[in-house]
Design a protein around this motif. Structure first.
Motif, PDB file in Angstrom:
ATOM      1  N   ALA A 153       0.829  -1.201   0.000  1.00 27.46           N
ATOM      2  CA  ALA A 153       0.000   0.000   0.000  1.00 27.46           C
ATOM      3  C   ALA A 153       0.867   1.257   0.000  1.00 27.46           C
ATOM      4  CB  ALA A 153      -0.937  -0.007   1.206  1.00 27.46           C
ATOM      5  N   GLU A 154       1.946   1.245   0.779  1.00 33.76           N
ATOM      6  CA  GLU A 154       2.846   2.397   0.836  1.00 33.76           C
ATOM      7  C   GLU A 154       3.532   2.610  -0.512  1.00 33.76           C
ATOM      8  OE1 GLU A 154       5.443   1.495   4.061  1.00 33.76           O
ATOM      9  OE2 GLU A 154       4.059   2.224   5.605  1.00 33.76           O
ATOM     10  N   ALA A 155       3.949   1.529  -1.152  1.00 34.91           N
ATOM     11  CA  ALA A 155       4.631   1.627  -2.442  1.00 34.91           C
ATOM     12  C   ALA A 155       3.704   2.197  -3.522  1.00 34.91           C
ATOM     13  CB  ALA A 155       5.150   0.255  -2.868  1.00 34.91           C
ATOM     14  N   LEU A 156       2.410   1.877  -3.420  1.00 33.59           N
ATOM     15  CA  LEU A 156       1.431   2.345  -4.405  1.00 33.59           C
ATOM     16  C   LEU A 156       0.792   3.675  -4.001  1.00 33.59           C
ATOM     17  CD1 LEU A 156      -0.335  -1.051  -5.168  1.00 33.59           C
ATOM     18  CD2 LEU A 156       1.263   0.187  -6.656  1.00 33.59           C
ATOM     19  N   SER A 157       1.150   4.183  -2.798  1.00 29.43           N
ATOM     20  CA  SER A 157       0.597   5.436  -2.270  1.00 29.43           C
ATOM     21  C   SER A 157      -0.924   5.376  -2.184  1.00 29.43           C
ATOM     22  CB  SER A 157       1.028   6.629  -3.142  1.00 29.43           C
ATOM     23  OG  SER A 157       2.431   6.771  -3.141  1.00 29.43           O
ATOM     24  N   VAL A 158      -1.434   4.264  -1.646  1.00 33.19           N
ATOM     25  CA  VAL A 158      -2.873   4.108  -1.438  1.00 33.19           C
ATOM     26  C   VAL A 158      -3.123   3.699   0.007  1.00 33.19           C
ATOM     27  CG1 VAL A 158      -3.314   3.444  -3.831  1.00 33.19           C
ATOM     28  CG2 VAL A 158      -2.883   1.659  -2.130  1.00 33.19           C
ATOM     29  N   ASP A 159      -4.327   3.971   0.500  1.00 40.40           N
ATOM     30  CA  ASP A 159      -4.736   3.474   1.805  1.00 40.40           C
ATOM     31  C   ASP A 159      -4.843   1.957   1.705  1.00 40.40           C
ATOM     32  OD1 ASP A 159      -6.203   4.602   4.488  1.00 40.40           O
ATOM     33  OD2 ASP A 159      -7.069   2.690   3.856  1.00 40.40           O
ATOM     34  N   ILE A 160      -4.505   1.247   2.786  1.00 41.13           N
ATOM     35  CA  ILE A 160      -4.510  -0.209   2.735  1.00 41.13           C
ATOM     36  C   ILE A 160      -5.894  -0.766   2.388  1.00 41.13           C
ATOM     37  CG2 ILE A 160      -4.974  -0.509   5.201  1.00 41.13           C
ATOM     38  CD1 ILE A 160      -3.060  -2.934   5.091  1.00 41.13           C
ATOM     39  N   SER A 161      -6.952  -0.029   2.707  1.00 37.83           N
ATOM     40  CA  SER A 161      -8.296  -0.489   2.374  1.00 37.83           C
ATOM     41  C   SER A 161      -8.498  -0.592   0.864  1.00 37.83           C
ATOM     42  CB  SER A 161      -9.351   0.448   2.976  1.00 37.83           C
ATOM     43  OG  SER A 161      -9.283   1.730   2.382  1.00 37.83           O
ATOM     44  N   ARG A 162      -7.700   0.134   0.084  1.00 40.12           N
ATOM     45  CA  ARG A 162      -7.803   0.064  -1.387  1.00 40.12           C
ATOM     46  C   ARG A 162      -7.439  -1.321  -1.900  1.00 40.12           C
ATOM     47  NH1 ARG A 162      -8.925  -0.598  -5.634  1.00 40.12           N
ATOM     48  NH2 ARG A 162      -8.781   0.676  -7.520  1.00 40.12           N
ATOM     49  N   PHE A 188      -8.489  -3.936  -0.627  1.00 37.79           N
ATOM     50  CA  PHE A 188      -9.610  -4.802  -0.291  1.00 37.79           C
ATOM     51  C   PHE A 188     -10.827  -4.546  -1.169  1.00 37.79           C
ATOM     52  CE2 PHE A 188      -7.881  -4.319   4.280  1.00 37.79           C
ATOM     53  CZ  PHE A 188      -6.806  -5.134   3.962  1.00 37.79           C
ATOM     54  N   THR A 189     -10.669  -3.737  -2.214  1.00 40.87           N
ATOM     55  CA  THR A 189     -11.792  -3.470  -3.109  1.00 40.87           C
ATOM     56  C   THR A 189     -11.293  -3.301  -4.531  1.00 40.87           C
ATOM     57  OG1 THR A 189     -13.546  -1.902  -3.675  1.00 40.87           O
ATOM     58  CG2 THR A 189     -11.624  -0.999  -2.572  1.00 40.87           C
ATOM     59  N   SER A 190     -12.068  -3.785  -5.484  1.00 42.93           N
ATOM     60  CA  SER A 190     -11.688  -3.667  -6.884  1.00 42.93           C
ATOM     61  C   SER A 190     -12.363  -2.476  -7.549  1.00 42.93           C
ATOM     62  CB  SER A 190     -12.059  -4.948  -7.647  1.00 42.93           C
ATOM     63  OG  SER A 190     -13.447  -5.220  -7.529  1.00 42.93           O
ATOM     64  N   GLY A 191     -13.108  -1.671  -6.766  1.00 45.54           N
ATOM     65  CA  GLY A 191     -13.775  -0.491  -7.307  1.00 45.54           C
ATOM     66  C   GLY A 191     -12.815   0.674  -7.436  1.00 45.54           C
ATOM     67  N   PRO A 192     -13.294   1.806  -7.922  1.00 48.43           N
ATOM     68  CA  PRO A 192     -12.440   2.995  -8.060  1.00 48.43           C
ATOM     69  C   PRO A 192     -11.985   3.506  -6.705  1.00 48.43           C
ATOM     70  CG  PRO A 192     -14.749   3.563  -8.400  1.00 48.43           C
ATOM     71  CD  PRO A 192     -14.676   2.059  -8.351  1.00 48.43           C
ATOM     72  N   ALA A 193     -10.880   4.203  -6.695  1.00 49.73           N
ATOM     73  CA  ALA A 193     -10.332   4.733  -5.454  1.00 49.73           C
ATOM     74  C   ALA A 193     -11.297   5.719  -4.822  1.00 49.73           C
ATOM     75  CB  ALA A 193      -8.993   5.424  -5.733  1.00 49.73           C
ATOM     76  N   LYS A 194     -11.462   5.631  -3.497  1.00 49.55           N
ATOM     77  CA  LYS A 194     -12.332   6.555  -2.790  1.00 49.55           C
ATOM     78  C   LYS A 194     -11.618   7.882  -2.599  1.00 49.55           C
ATOM     79  CE  LYS A 194     -14.675   2.892  -0.210  1.00 49.55           C
ATOM     80  NZ  LYS A 194     -14.995   2.363   1.144  1.00 49.55           N
ATOM     81  N   GLN A 195     -12.381   8.954  -2.673  1.00 48.95           N
ATOM     82  CA  GLN A 195     -11.807  10.276  -2.466  1.00 48.95           C
ATOM     83  C   GLN A 195     -11.628  10.543  -0.983  1.00 48.95           C
ATOM     84  OE1 GLN A 195     -10.712  12.311  -4.928  1.00 48.95           O
ATOM     85  NE2 GLN A 195     -11.191  10.562  -6.228  1.00 48.95           N
ATOM     86  N   PRO A 196     -10.456  11.001  -0.562  1.00 48.17           N
ATOM     87  CA  PRO A 196     -10.252  11.308   0.856  1.00 48.17           C
ATOM     88  C   PRO A 196     -11.112  12.472   1.296  1.00 48.17           C
ATOM     89  CG  PRO A 196      -8.422  12.113  -0.463  1.00 48.17           C
ATOM     90  CD  PRO A 196      -9.281  11.285  -1.381  1.00 48.17           C
ATOM     91  N   VAL A 197     -11.515  12.463   2.546  1.00 45.73           N
ATOM     92  CA  VAL A 197     -12.293  13.563   3.098  1.00 45.73           C
ATOM     93  C   VAL A 197     -11.540  14.145   4.287  1.00 45.73           C
ATOM     94  CG1 VAL A 197     -14.520  12.653   2.358  1.00 45.73           C
ATOM     95  CG2 VAL A 197     -13.599  11.974   4.568  1.00 45.73           C
ATOM     96  N   ALA A 198     -11.916  15.369   4.656  1.00 41.16           N
ATOM     97  CA  ALA A 198     -11.168  16.068   5.704  1.00 41.16           C
ATOM     98  C   ALA A 198     -11.345  15.414   7.062  1.00 41.16           C
ATOM     99  CB  ALA A 198     -11.610  17.531   5.760  1.00 41.16           C
ATOM    100  N   GLN A 199     -12.513  14.834   7.332  1.00 45.58           N
ATOM    101  CA  GLN A 199     -12.739  14.221   8.626  1.00 45.58           C
ATOM    102  C   GLN A 199     -13.720  13.069   8.480  1.00 45.58           C
ATOM    103  OE1 GLN A 199     -14.501  17.071  11.271  1.00 45.58           O
ATOM    104  NE2 GLN A 199     -15.945  17.824   9.763  1.00 45.58           N
ATOM    105  N   ILE A 215     -11.488   3.958   5.020  1.00 44.32           N
ATOM    106  CA  ILE A 215     -10.136   4.434   4.736  1.00 44.32           C
ATOM    107  C   ILE A 215      -9.632   5.305   5.878  1.00 44.32           C
ATOM    108  CG2 ILE A 215     -10.560   4.376   2.257  1.00 44.32           C
ATOM    109  CD1 ILE A 215     -10.808   7.424   2.308  1.00 44.32           C
ATOM    110  N   GLY A 216      -8.335   5.494   5.946  1.00 43.62           N
ATOM    111  CA  GLY A 216      -7.744   6.401   6.917  1.00 43.62           C
ATOM    112  C   GLY A 216      -7.914   5.972   8.358  1.00 43.62           C
TER     113      GLY A 216
END
Length: 218
Positions: free
Chosen positions: A62-71, A73-84, A115-116
């Motif tokens: 996940a760190e190498a791909l710069s994604v949250d580890i939850s990514r 666990f899903t084959s869908g599009p990446a979720k957009q991060p939110v402030a809180q 995520i997060g």
């Protein structure tokens, strides 16, 4: 790491998640290999469900791909991060979750859709009967709490003597230290494992005591 006996999940698998990320970025297997440090053959086996990864390797991926580890666990599009994340929750029922069979363990990730997270809760079935079944110790950033739900396990680390724990007992330790769990009981062994994703700041994770406002009868 250990070859997966099986990877079961109705929604997705590690392989389909990795393939989805690669397709989103228009990468070849060679491009993915360059980004992650894994070989083309290893990535191909993961995508085809012929190989799995233990938790520490998933964190590194996940760190190498710069994604949250939850990514992963899903084959869908990446979720957009939110402030809180106020008010969010994730409910786990029997048969839910994201399961990975990694030979020595079977991981069932809880709240895998969020995520997060500051920590990652995982149900682990411990299959290894000897420390010799591990290619190497598992290690990752942060801390780890293991609570034994069923059976008896032995925790092996790089710096402590093996520690035996039975159902109802627990251990908290620095997970940067290499470690591995072995089933030393007569039957199945299952633990609830909670690993932190990063170093905690002062006050993080502290649950305040509940206050009882009922009036005393005195």
């Amino acid at each position: 790491m250990a070859t997966a006996a099986n990877i079961n999940n109705e929604r997705t698998s590690l392989g389909s998640a990795l393939r989805s990320i690669r397709k989103e970025r228009n990468w070849s297997l060679s491009d993915m290999a360059t980004a992650t440090g894994l070989s083309v053959s290893s990535l191909s086996k993961i995508e085809n469900g012929q190989r799995s990864l233990t938790y520490d390797k998933l964190v590194q991926l996940a760190e190498a791909l710069s994604v949250d580890i939850s990514r992963l666990f899903t084959s869908g599009p990446a979720k957009q991060p939110v402030a809180q994340f106020a008010g969010r929750r994730s409910v786990h029922r029997g048969g839910d979750g994201f399961e990975i069979g990694a030979g020595v363990y079977t991981y069932e990730y809880l709240a895998h859709d969020l995520i997060g997270k500051r920590f990652t809760p995982v149900l682990m079935d411990i299959h290894a009967r000897s420390i010799d079944e591990f290619e190497e110790f598992v290690r990752h950033e942060g801390d780890e709490l293991a609570y034994i739900l069923e059976g008896e396990i032995e925790l092996h680390t790089e710096i402590y003597a093996p520690l035996r724990l039975k159902a109802g007992e627990s251990v908290f330790f620095d997970s940067k230290v290499g470690h591995a769990y072995v089933n030393v009981g007569d039957g199945p062994a299952r633990i609830l494992c909670v690993g932190s994703e990063a170093e905690a700041k002062d006050g993080d994770g502290v649950i305040p005591f509940a206050q009882d406002h009922r009036k005393s009868s005195l």
